[in-house]
Design a protein around this motif. Structure first.
Motif, PDB file in Angstrom:
ATOM      1  N   LYS A  27       0.829  -1.203   0.000  1.00 32.68           N
ATOM      2  CA  LYS A  27       0.000   0.000   0.000  1.00 32.68           C
ATOM      3  C   LYS A  27       0.864   1.253   0.000  1.00 32.68           C
ATOM      4  CE  LYS A  27      -2.927  -2.095   3.153  1.00 32.68           C
ATOM      5  NZ  LYS A  27      -3.502  -1.982   4.468  1.00 32.68           N
ATOM      6  N   SER A  28       1.945   1.195   0.787  1.00 37.26           N
ATOM      7  CA  SER A  28       2.774   2.391   0.929  1.00 37.26           C
ATOM      8  C   SER A  28       4.202   2.101   0.477  1.00 37.26           C
ATOM      9  CB  SER A  28       2.755   2.868   2.379  1.00 37.26           C
ATOM     10  OG  SER A  28       3.326   1.891   3.227  1.00 37.26           O
ATOM     11  N   GLY A  33       5.302   6.673   4.176  1.00 33.33           N
ATOM     12  CA  GLY A  33       3.901   6.288   4.259  1.00 33.33           C
ATOM     13  C   GLY A  33       3.054   6.805   3.106  1.00 33.33           C
ATOM     14  N   ALA A  34       3.694   7.277   2.010  1.00 28.67           N
ATOM     15  CA  ALA A  34       2.914   7.744   0.861  1.00 28.67           C
ATOM     16  C   ALA A  34       2.412   6.552   0.054  1.00 28.67           C
ATOM     17  CB  ALA A  34       3.772   8.659  -0.019  1.00 28.67           C
ATOM     18  N   SER A  47       5.716  11.980  -0.029  1.00 32.36           N
ATOM     19  CA  SER A  47       5.963  12.492   1.313  1.00 32.36           C
ATOM     20  C   SER A  47       7.243  13.327   1.259  1.00 32.36           C
ATOM     21  CB  SER A  47       6.132  11.339   2.301  1.00 32.36           C
ATOM     22  OG  SER A  47       7.461  10.874   2.252  1.00 32.36           O
ATOM     23  N   VAL A  59      12.006   5.178   7.061  1.00 29.84           N
ATOM     24  CA  VAL A  59      11.630   4.105   7.984  1.00 29.84           C
ATOM     25  C   VAL A  59      11.106   2.939   7.144  1.00 29.84           C
ATOM     26  CG1 VAL A  59      10.296   3.447  10.013  1.00 29.84           C
ATOM     27  CG2 VAL A  59      10.950   5.842   9.682  1.00 29.84           C
ATOM     28  N   LEU A  60      11.722   1.790   7.316  1.00 30.03           N
ATOM     29  CA  LEU A  60      11.474   0.644   6.449  1.00 30.03           C
ATOM     30  C   LEU A  60      10.082   0.033   6.649  1.00 30.03           C
ATOM     31  CD1 LEU A  60      12.682  -1.354   4.361  1.00 30.03           C
ATOM     32  CD2 LEU A  60      13.727  -2.580   6.274  1.00 30.03           C
ATOM     33  N   ASN A  61       9.441  -0.308   5.525  1.00 33.02           N
ATOM     34  CA  ASN A  61       8.117  -0.919   5.500  1.00 33.02           C
ATOM     35  C   ASN A  61       8.255  -2.429   5.747  1.00 33.02           C
ATOM     36  OD1 ASN A  61       5.693  -2.108   4.608  1.00 33.02           O
ATOM     37  ND2 ASN A  61       5.331  -0.479   3.096  1.00 33.02           N
ATOM     38  N   LYS A  62       7.664  -2.888   6.863  1.00 33.54           N
ATOM     39  CA  LYS A  62       7.822  -4.291   7.263  1.00 33.54           C
ATOM     40  C   LYS A  62       7.197  -5.254   6.246  1.00 33.54           C
ATOM     41  CE  LYS A  62       6.873  -7.476  11.049  1.00 33.54           C
ATOM     42  NZ  LYS A  62       6.127  -7.723  12.294  1.00 33.54           N
ATOM     43  N   TYR A  63       6.047  -4.846   5.690  1.00 30.59           N
ATOM     44  CA  TYR A  63       5.351  -5.718   4.747  1.00 30.59           C
ATOM     45  C   TYR A  63       6.168  -5.922   3.462  1.00 30.59           C
ATOM     46  CZ  TYR A  63       1.699  -7.573   1.715  1.00 30.59           C
ATOM     47  OH  TYR A  63       0.978  -8.357   0.857  1.00 30.59           O
TER      48      TYR A  63
ATOM     49  N   PRO B  61      14.227   0.041  13.146  1.00 32.94           N
ATOM     50  CA  PRO B  61      12.774   0.114  13.343  1.00 32.94           C
ATOM     51  C   PRO B  61      12.027  -0.135  12.027  1.00 32.94           C
ATOM     52  CG  PRO B  61      13.758   2.307  13.495  1.00 32.94           C
ATOM     53  CD  PRO B  61      14.874   1.351  13.201  1.00 32.94           C
ATOM     54  N   LEU B  62      10.894  -0.813  12.128  1.00 33.12           N
ATOM     55  CA  LEU B  62      10.078  -1.088  10.941  1.00 33.12           C
ATOM     56  C   LEU B  62       8.699  -0.473  11.149  1.00 33.12           C
ATOM     57  CD1 LEU B  62      10.912  -4.898  10.529  1.00 33.12           C
ATOM     58  CD2 LEU B  62      11.888  -3.017   9.224  1.00 33.12           C
ATOM     59  N   ARG B  63       8.032  -0.116  10.049  1.00 37.81           N
ATOM     60  CA  ARG B  63       6.672   0.412  10.183  1.00 37.81           C
ATOM     61  C   ARG B  63       5.680  -0.508   9.472  1.00 37.81           C
ATOM     62  NH1 ARG B  63       7.724   2.839   5.167  1.00 37.81           N
ATOM     63  NH2 ARG B  63       5.581   2.664   4.462  1.00 37.81           N
ATOM     64  N   GLU B  64       4.403  -0.393   9.862  1.00 34.86           N
ATOM     65  CA  GLU B  64       3.358  -1.170   9.205  1.00 34.86           C
ATOM     66  C   GLU B  64       3.092  -0.570   7.831  1.00 34.86           C
ATOM     67  OE1 GLU B  64       2.111  -4.014  10.381  1.00 34.86           O
ATOM     68  OE2 GLU B  64       3.507  -3.732  12.052  1.00 34.86           O
ATOM     69  N   ASP B  65       2.551  -1.384   6.937  1.00 32.10           N
ATOM     70  CA  ASP B  65       2.272  -0.930   5.572  1.00 32.10           C
ATOM     71  C   ASP B  65       0.935  -0.189   5.525  1.00 32.10           C
ATOM     72  OD1 ASP B  65       2.445  -0.607   2.812  1.00 32.10           O
ATOM     73  OD2 ASP B  65       1.423  -2.512   2.429  1.00 32.10           O
ATOM     74  N   GLU B  66       0.940   1.065   5.948  1.00 37.73           N
ATOM     75  CA  GLU B  66      -0.270   1.885   5.901  1.00 37.73           C
ATOM     76  C   GLU B  66       0.049   3.192   5.192  1.00 37.73           C
ATOM     77  OE1 GLU B  66      -3.094   0.854   6.796  1.00 37.73           O
ATOM     78  OE2 GLU B  66      -2.540  -0.909   7.993  1.00 37.73           O
ATOM     79  N   VAL B  67      -0.943   3.733   4.481  1.00 37.63           N
ATOM     80  CA  VAL B  67      -0.773   5.042   3.854  1.00 37.63           C
ATOM     81  C   VAL B  67      -1.031   6.102   4.908  1.00 37.63           C
ATOM     82  CG1 VAL B  67      -1.582   6.627   2.062  1.00 37.63           C
ATOM     83  CG2 VAL B  67      -1.427   4.169   1.596  1.00 37.63           C
ATOM     84  N   THR B  68       0.031   6.810   5.289  1.00 42.46           N
ATOM     85  CA  THR B  68      -0.080   7.792   6.375  1.00 42.46           C
ATOM     86  C   THR B  68       0.438   9.156   5.947  1.00 42.46           C
ATOM     87  OG1 THR B  68       2.115   7.145   7.129  1.00 42.46           O
ATOM     88  CG2 THR B  68       0.258   6.048   8.187  1.00 42.46           C
ATOM     89  N   ASP B  69       0.858   9.270   4.687  1.00 45.20           N
ATOM     90  CA  ASP B  69       1.560  10.486   4.276  1.00 45.20           C
ATOM     91  C   ASP B  69       1.226  10.791   2.809  1.00 45.20           C
ATOM     92  OD1 ASP B  69       3.236  12.643   4.522  1.00 45.20           O
ATOM     93  OD2 ASP B  69       4.975  11.483   5.197  1.00 45.20           O
TER      94      ASP B  69
END
Lengths: 483, 95
Positions: A27-28, A33-34, A47, A59-63, B61-69
């Motif tokens: 998704k991003s 997060g764009a 972004s 920041v790395l996307n885990k998925y 650190p890792l982030r979840e795959d969400e559109v936040t930006d």
């Protein structure tokens, strides 16, 4: 299969390696997060990280990491529990950072294999060298203004997997088979949609020529070829160019070339020559990526059945010819469609109908499995009518066409049009007797040993019944009455 | 390892940094000194020592795959010297 090309001075062999850039389904973006959705307004999915504003941190996307691991596992490849993101430095208008975050010395996935399915049903193994994660660049549009290029950063930072093969391919056909198989695997895994025309899968072709048995020659790299047909064209064309140079006593210059789909030709990209000094170094904004082996294991057990395994199962459990099994598994939805049709029915009959009449109708109408007027259940219903003797295979083809046009069930059409097969032996016997009585000449011929005339009698019965007589019974009755 | 004037010129060109001819000699000396110092570090025996990738002990650190930006094209292109139709407009860079 010929893997050498004849030049003026003897045989040449191609040595081909492919680098495929596959856009990861997520998704991003890789580090922001764009959104990654295709076709949005320019710069609306950017972004401040993607635009490389000062002070922004990735920041790395885990998925995306999970998707890369899943792909590695699908390619039967080594998963590296530690991998490192590096900066690949170069300047271009659509690369705001001035570097691409990529992986270099320590990629997330190491060596694996792909099994190619060739035209003649043969298979061939091609090695995977590595798979690494990297950012895509933005998009440059050059044809909207006489002196300016327009830059859209929506694609900037989208995650790509670069999948590098070993130089194991020897012909354009094998390169095509490699791309098709890789695309099939990626689609099964759900890690890349494989749409080359939207640019979500692109290939760079590395090619050199050598005399059979000799060491590898100097290679050229043809960049960003965006269809399988173009890849094959680019290979044929570049091979001929290299042979010409070599046979004239020249040397191949290691260079980057650009393929033009409009002309089918490639040309040297001189500007890229100095760009080869990328000065990679580990990105100080990102620590090494460490994977938990237990997490990798959970991804492994969640993998779907892959095309090679599915093909083997179709051959073993359904008794399908290898070629048919290969056709059916080439697409995951097609394979699922076939399995629904085959469920509880004769699997070979089902395969013949799916590959023959059904694919034929799909191709002719331009429909796909989702939009087709006949679904798996309806096709299955038709096969049931063949299996229980209600209609013959010949009539079934007629019914199928009617189903395709009207969207009705097979049973309803057979009922409405009175196409039910005549399997009443006394009725058939009556017709056969009538034909025998009216055609003494043909009866003589049969008795004189002309076996072929039997077909003529069958034809007469079919004519009387508009093709509805049970062909097996007609044959049986004819032999009995004539013999 | 020592750096000469040509190497300085090449590094500067790759980094798109303009360096005056008069500065190249002194820059060559400076860079050589830095490299010499790094070389001195590599004299240490680091056999079996894990490379230190961060001064604090932490994992990536890792982030979840969400559109936040995203969704602010005007902000993104606000500093662009030139723009058109929502794009950045730059001198033509066609191959």
């Amino acid at each position: 299969m010929a893997t050498t090309i004849k030049g003026k001075t003897g045989e040449w062999e191609m040595v081909i390696g492919l680098e495929v850039h596959a856009q990861v389904i997520s998704k991003s973006k890789l580090f922001s997060g764009a959104s990654t959705a295709f076709g949005a307004e320019p710069n609306s999915q950017v972004s401040l990280v993607d635009a490389a504003m000062p002070g922004m941190l990735p920041v790395l996307n885990k998925y995306v990491v999970e998707q890369a691991v899943r792909t590695g596992l699908g390619l039967k490849a080594q998963i590296n529990l530690t991998s490192v993101f590096e900066r690949k430095n170069y300047f271009y208008a659509d690369l705001p950072q001035g570097y691409q975050i990529s992986q270099y010395l320590e990629p997330i996935v190491g060596e694996g294999t792909i099994i190619l399915d060739l035209e003649d049903g043969e298979t061939r193994e091609v090695g995977i060298e590595r798979l690494h994660l990297e950012q895509d660049a933005g998009k440059s549009i050059h044809d909207q203004h006489p002196t300016q290029s327009y830059i859209d950063l929506n694609r900037s930072g989208v995650a790509l997997m670069e999948i590098v093969s070993k130089p194991d391919m020897r012909s354009a056909e094998e390169a095509g088979a490699y791309l098709r198989k890789l695309r099939t695997i990626l689609r099964y895994l759900g890690t890349c949609d494989g749409n080359m025309d939207e640019g979500s899968m692109r290939a760079d072709v590395n090619l050199s020529m050598r005399r059979p048995g000799e060491p590898m020659g100097t290679r050229t790299e043809t960049k960003n070829v965006n269809s399988i047909r173009f890849v094959q064209q680019a290979i044929e064309q570049e091979a001929r160019r290299q042979i010409e140079v070599l046979e004239a006593g020249g040397e191949i210059v290691q260079e980057t070339r650009l393929f033009d789909g409009m002309t089918g030709k490639s040309r040297s990209m001189r500007s890229k020559e100095e760009a080869h000094d990328y000065r990679y170094f580990p990105d100080p904004d990102l620590l090494p990526l460490e994977l938990d082996p237990a997490w990798v294991e959970t991804i492994k057990v969640s993998l779907p059945e892959l095309p090679d395994e599915k093909k083997a199962r179709f051959v073993k459990d359904f008794g399908l010819p290898i070629y048919d099994a290969g056709v059916l598994v080439a697409d995951r939805d097609t394979a699922a469609f076939y399995e629904t049709v085959a469920e509880g029915r004769d699997p070979k009959l089902a395969a013949n109908w799916v590959i023959g009449d059904y694919f034929g109708a799909l191709n002719k109408s331009g429909a796909d499995l989702e939009s087709a007027p006949v679904d798996a259940k309806k096709l299955g219903g038709l096969l049931d009518l063949i299996a229980d003797g209600t209609i013959s295979g010949r009539i079934a083809k007629e019914v199928f066409e009617e189903m395709w046009d009207s969207g009705q069930d097979a049973g309803a059409i057979v009922e409405a049009k009175g196409l039910k097969q005549i399997s009443d032996s006394s009725e058939i016997e009556g017709m056969v007797e009538e034909i025998i009585a009216n055609n003494p000449k043909q009866v003589e011929q049969f008795k004189g040993g002309n076996e072929k005339i039997l077909g003529w009698f069958v034809g007469q019965v079919m004519k009387m019944t508009q093709g509805k007589a049970n062909p097996g019974m007609v044959n049986e009755v004819l032999r009995k009455k004539l013999g | 390892m020592s750096v000469d004037k040509e190497t300085v010129a090449n590094i500067a060109r790759l980094a798109r940094v303009r360096v005056d001819e008069s500065h190249k000699e002194s820059l060559a000396k400076e860079l050589s000194n830095i490299l010499g110092w790094i070389e001195q570090l590599s004299e240490l025996d680091t056999e079996g020592v894990e490379p230190m990738t961060s001064v604090v002990s932490m994992k990536l650190p890792l982030r979840e795959d969400e559109v936040t930006d995203g969704g602010y094209p005007d902000k993104v292109t606000a500093n662009a010297p030139e723009g058109a139709h929502g794009f950045y407009a730059v001198p033509k860079v066609v191959e």
